[in-house]
Design a protein around this motif. Structure first.
Motif, PDB file in Angstrom:
ATOM      1  N   ALA A  58      83.966  23.223  31.308  1.00 10.31           N
ATOM      2  CA  ALA A  58      85.388  22.879  31.411  1.00 10.31           C
ATOM      3  C   ALA A  58      85.671  21.879  32.540  1.00 10.31           C
ATOM      4  CB  ALA A  58      86.222  24.142  31.587  1.00 10.31           C
ATOM      5  N   PRO A  59      85.076  22.052  33.746  1.00 10.83           N
ATOM      6  CA  PRO A  59      85.333  21.073  34.807  1.00 10.83           C
ATOM      7  C   PRO A  59      84.880  19.660  34.458  1.00 10.83           C
ATOM      8  CG  PRO A  59      84.394  23.083  35.719  1.00 10.83           C
ATOM      9  CD  PRO A  59      84.266  23.180  34.234  1.00 10.83           C
ATOM     10  N   LEU A  60      83.944  19.549  33.492  1.00 10.91           N
ATOM     11  CA  LEU A  60      83.470  18.235  33.061  1.00 10.91           C
ATOM     12  C   LEU A  60      84.309  17.686  31.907  1.00 10.91           C
ATOM     13  CD1 LEU A  60      79.608  18.890  33.097  1.00 10.91           C
ATOM     14  CD2 LEU A  60      81.023  17.868  34.902  1.00 10.91           C
ATOM     15  N   GLY A  61      85.320  18.481  31.491  1.00  9.94           N
ATOM     16  CA  GLY A  61      86.205  18.032  30.424  1.00  9.94           C
ATOM     17  C   GLY A  61      85.687  18.307  29.024  1.00  9.94           C
ATOM     18  N   TRP A  62      84.712  19.240  28.906  1.00 12.37           N
ATOM     19  CA  TRP A  62      84.096  19.518  27.611  1.00 12.37           C
ATOM     20  C   TRP A  62      84.406  20.932  27.141  1.00 12.37           C
ATOM     21  CZ3 TRP A  62      80.398  16.548  24.662  1.00 12.37           C
ATOM     22  CH2 TRP A  62      80.203  15.249  25.161  1.00 12.37           C
ATOM     23  N   THR A  63      84.518  21.090  25.828  1.00 14.28           N
ATOM     24  CA  THR A  63      84.587  22.398  25.209  1.00 14.28           C
ATOM     25  C   THR A  63      83.274  22.624  24.441  1.00 14.28           C
ATOM     26  OG1 THR A  63      85.663  21.503  23.235  1.00 14.28           O
ATOM     27  CG2 THR A  63      87.095  22.333  24.984  1.00 14.28           C
ATOM     28  N   VAL A  64      83.125  23.811  23.834  1.00 12.15           N
ATOM     29  CA  VAL A  64      81.872  24.174  23.167  1.00 12.15           C
ATOM     30  C   VAL A  64      82.171  24.726  21.782  1.00 12.15           C
ATOM     31  CG1 VAL A  64      79.768  25.575  23.315  1.00 12.15           C
ATOM     32  CG2 VAL A  64      80.868  24.764  25.412  1.00 12.15           C
ATOM     33  N   SER A  65      81.348  24.373  20.800  1.00 12.56           N
ATOM     34  CA  SER A  65      81.401  25.017  19.482  1.00 12.56           C
ATOM     35  C   SER A  65      80.005  25.526  19.141  1.00 12.56           C
ATOM     36  CB  SER A  65      81.908  24.051  18.403  1.00 12.56           C
ATOM     37  OG  SER A  65      80.959  23.023  18.155  1.00 12.56           O
ATOM     38  N   TRP A  66      79.936  26.534  18.245  1.00 13.71           N
ATOM     39  CA  TRP A  66      78.680  27.229  17.952  1.00 13.71           C
ATOM     40  C   TRP A  66      78.465  27.349  16.454  1.00 13.71           C
ATOM     41  CZ3 TRP A  66      75.893  29.038  22.238  1.00 13.71           C
ATOM     42  CH2 TRP A  66      76.597  29.048  23.460  1.00 13.71           C
ATOM     43  N   ASN A  67      77.196  27.258  16.030  1.00 13.65           N
ATOM     44  CA  ASN A  67      76.866  27.442  14.622  1.00 13.65           C
ATOM     45  C   ASN A  67      75.473  28.050  14.517  1.00 13.65           C
ATOM     46  OD1 ASN A  67      77.106  27.391  11.868  1.00 13.65           O
ATOM     47  ND2 ASN A  67      77.009  25.172  11.656  1.00 13.65           N
ATOM     48  N   GLU A  68      75.343  29.127  13.732  1.00 15.57           N
ATOM     49  CA  GLU A  68      74.067  29.844  13.628  1.00 15.57           C
ATOM     50  C   GLU A  68      73.231  29.343  12.450  1.00 15.57           C
ATOM     51  OE1 GLU A  68      72.536  34.314  12.519  1.00 15.57           O
ATOM     52  OE2 GLU A  68      74.275  34.133  13.850  1.00 15.57           O
ATOM     53  N   PHE A  69      71.903  29.263  12.674  1.00 14.53           N
ATOM     54  CA  PHE A  69      70.954  28.862  11.640  1.00 14.53           C
ATOM     55  C   PHE A  69      69.810  29.858  11.578  1.00 14.53           C
ATOM     56  CE2 PHE A  69      73.282  25.121  12.724  1.00 14.53           C
ATOM     57  CZ  PHE A  69      73.439  24.444  11.528  1.00 14.53           C
ATOM     58  N   GLN A  70      69.159  29.937  10.402  1.00 14.36           N
ATOM     59  CA  GLN A  70      68.112  30.928  10.203  1.00 14.36           C
ATOM     60  C   GLN A  70      66.798  30.513  10.847  1.00 14.36           C
ATOM     61  OE1 GLN A  70      66.497  31.855   6.151  1.00 14.36           O
ATOM     62  NE2 GLN A  70      67.471  33.822   6.504  1.00 14.36           N
ATOM     63  N   ALA A  71      66.537  29.196  10.941  1.00 12.64           N
ATOM     64  CA  ALA A  71      65.255  28.738  11.461  1.00 12.64           C
ATOM     65  C   ALA A  71      65.389  27.329  12.021  1.00 12.64           C
ATOM     66  CB  ALA A  71      64.188  28.773  10.372  1.00 12.64           C
ATOM     67  N   GLY A  72      64.320  26.915  12.765  1.00 14.43           N
ATOM     68  CA  GLY A  72      64.335  25.632  13.451  1.00 14.43           C
ATOM     69  C   GLY A  72      64.510  24.409  12.574  1.00 14.43           C
TER      70      GLY A  72
END
Length: 317
Positions: A58-72
Motif C-alpha cells: 500500500a505505501p508503494l501505491g499498489w494493491t494485490v489480486s490473487w488467483n489459484e492454479f492446480q500446477a506450475g
C-alpha cells in the motif's frame, strides 16, 4: 513448486505471448500486483488471508489480486497471457516456458526440498523399486518438476524414459486414475503426495533425495520485474518473513491452513515437515543447476530447443 507437451507447448505459448506487449502500460496504469498461487503454496495463502502483502505494498501505491492454479505449467500460462505477474513453480515449468519464448524472470526461490516429491504406488502393488517400473503406466504432470525427477530416477536405475509408459495427467485427474488402478505409479509432490499416503495408503518407492533438488522458484513476468523492482523485492521479503514464522510454528501453521484449503491438518503437517523454508534471491549457483535440468530436457527432446537459463535472470542495478 509443479503439463505441457514440448512442441505443442511452443505453438500454444506463441499465441499467449502476443498479448504481452501492452502489459507494462497496463500495469503502470492500474498498479495491481497479480499473484498466481498453487494449492500447496501455504506461505502465499497465509500472506493472502492475513492481508500482509496488501499492507506492505500500500505505501508503494499498489494493491494485490490473487488467483489459484492446480500446477506450475498452468500458473505460468497465466503469466504469459498477461493475467498474472508473479507466482511459485517447481524447477521444470520455467524451463518449458522459456523454451517456448516466455517473457519471464527467476525472481526468487525456496531451498531444495527433495523429500516433498516421490514416486508412489498403491499399498498392495507388487512394485517395490524404480527398476520395477519397466513397461508400467506412470502418471505425472508433464512439464512439471516431477518430470525431471522421474527422468533422473529412471536413469539412475538403468532405465530410460522410453522404458515406461508415461500418462500425462494433472494432479486431480492423476489421483483419480491412481485410485481406480488405471496407472501403476504416480510421480507427485506435496500436499497431493501426503494426501495419497494418508487417504489411500499409497507407498513411496523413492523420493527425490539424491536425484532432484526440488527447488521452488518465484517467477515474475519480465515487464513487471524490470519496471517495478521495489515491488518485487517487497513481496520476496514478505514471503521470507512468513517462511520464518512457518518454520518455527509448523503444527500451528497446519492447523490454521487446514480449513483454508480443505485438507486435514495432519496432511499439511506431514508436507511442511518435509520442506525447507526461506525465500531468497536467485543466484548463479541456483541457475547453474537449472541449466543442467534444461540440458537434460533438450537431450530428451522434451523441449523444442536448447535454452540458456541465464537469459531469464532477473538483473537489478
Amino acid at each position: 513448486m509443479r503439463n505441457w507437451p514440448g512442441r505443442a507447448l511452443a505453438l500454444a505459448m506463441a499465441g499467449f505471448l502476443l498479448g504481452l506487449g501492452a502489459l507494462p502500460a497496463a500495469q503502470a496504469r492500474d498498479k495491481v500486483f497479480r499473484i498466481a498461487f498453487q494449492k500447496g503454496g501455504g506461505n502465499l495463502i497465509f500472506l493472502k488471508e492475513r492481508g500482509i502483502l496488501e499492507q506492505k505494498l500500500a505505501p508503494l501505491g499498489w494493491t494485490v489480486s490473487w488467483n489459484e492454479f492446480q500446477a506450475g505449467p498452468q500458473l505460468l500460462e497465466s503469466l504469459n497471457i498477461g493475467a498474472a505477474d508473479f507466482g511459485p513453480v517447481g524447477e521444470a515449468p520455467p524451463i518449458f516456458a522459456q523454451a517456448a519464448g516466455a517473457t519471464i524472470v527467476y525472481a526468487g526461490y525456496e531451498p531444495a526440498s527433495p523429500r516433498n516429491e516421490a514416486i508412489i504406488v498403491p499399498k498392495d502393488s507388487p512394485i517395490k523399486t524404480i527398476a520395477d517400473l519397466r513397461k508400467k503406466r506412470v502418471a505425472l504432470n508433464k512439464g512439471s518438476n516431477v518430470n525431471y525427477f522421474l527422468v533422473r530416477a529412471l536413469e539412475a536405475n538403468g532405465l530410460t524414459y522410453q522404458d515406461i509408459e508415461p500418462v500425462y495427467l494433472a494432479p486431480a485427474d492423476a489421483r483419480a486414475a491412481f485410485e481406480r488402478g488405471a496407472v501403476d505409479a504416480w510421480v507427485i509432490w506435496d500436499p497431493y503426495y501426503a494426501a495419497a499416503e494418508t487417504g489411500l495408503g499409497a507407498r513411496s518407492i523413492a523420493d527425490a533425495t539424491g536425484l532432484a533438488a526440488n527447488v521452488s522458484f518465484y517467477i515474475a513476468s519480465r515487464p513487471i520485474a524490470e519496471a517495478n523492482p521495489k515491488v518485487l523485492e517487497t513481496v520476496l521479503t514478505a514471503i521470507d518473513e512468513i517462511d520464518g514464522w512457518i518454520k518455527d510454528n509448523r503444527k500451528q501453521y497446519a492447523a490454521e491452513l487446514s480449513p483454508k484449503i480443505g485438507l486435514p491438518a495432519d496432511i499439511i503437517e506431514r508436507s511442511v515437515n518435509r520442506a525447507e523454508l526461506g525465500a531468497g534471491r536467485v543466484d548463479a549457483a541456483v541457475l547453474s543447476e537449472q541449466q543442467k535440468i534444461a540440458d537434460v530436457f533438450t537431450r530428451l527432446k522434451l523441449i523444442p530447443k536448447a535454452i540458456n537459463v541465464l537469459d531469464a535472470e532477473w538483473k537489478t542495478e
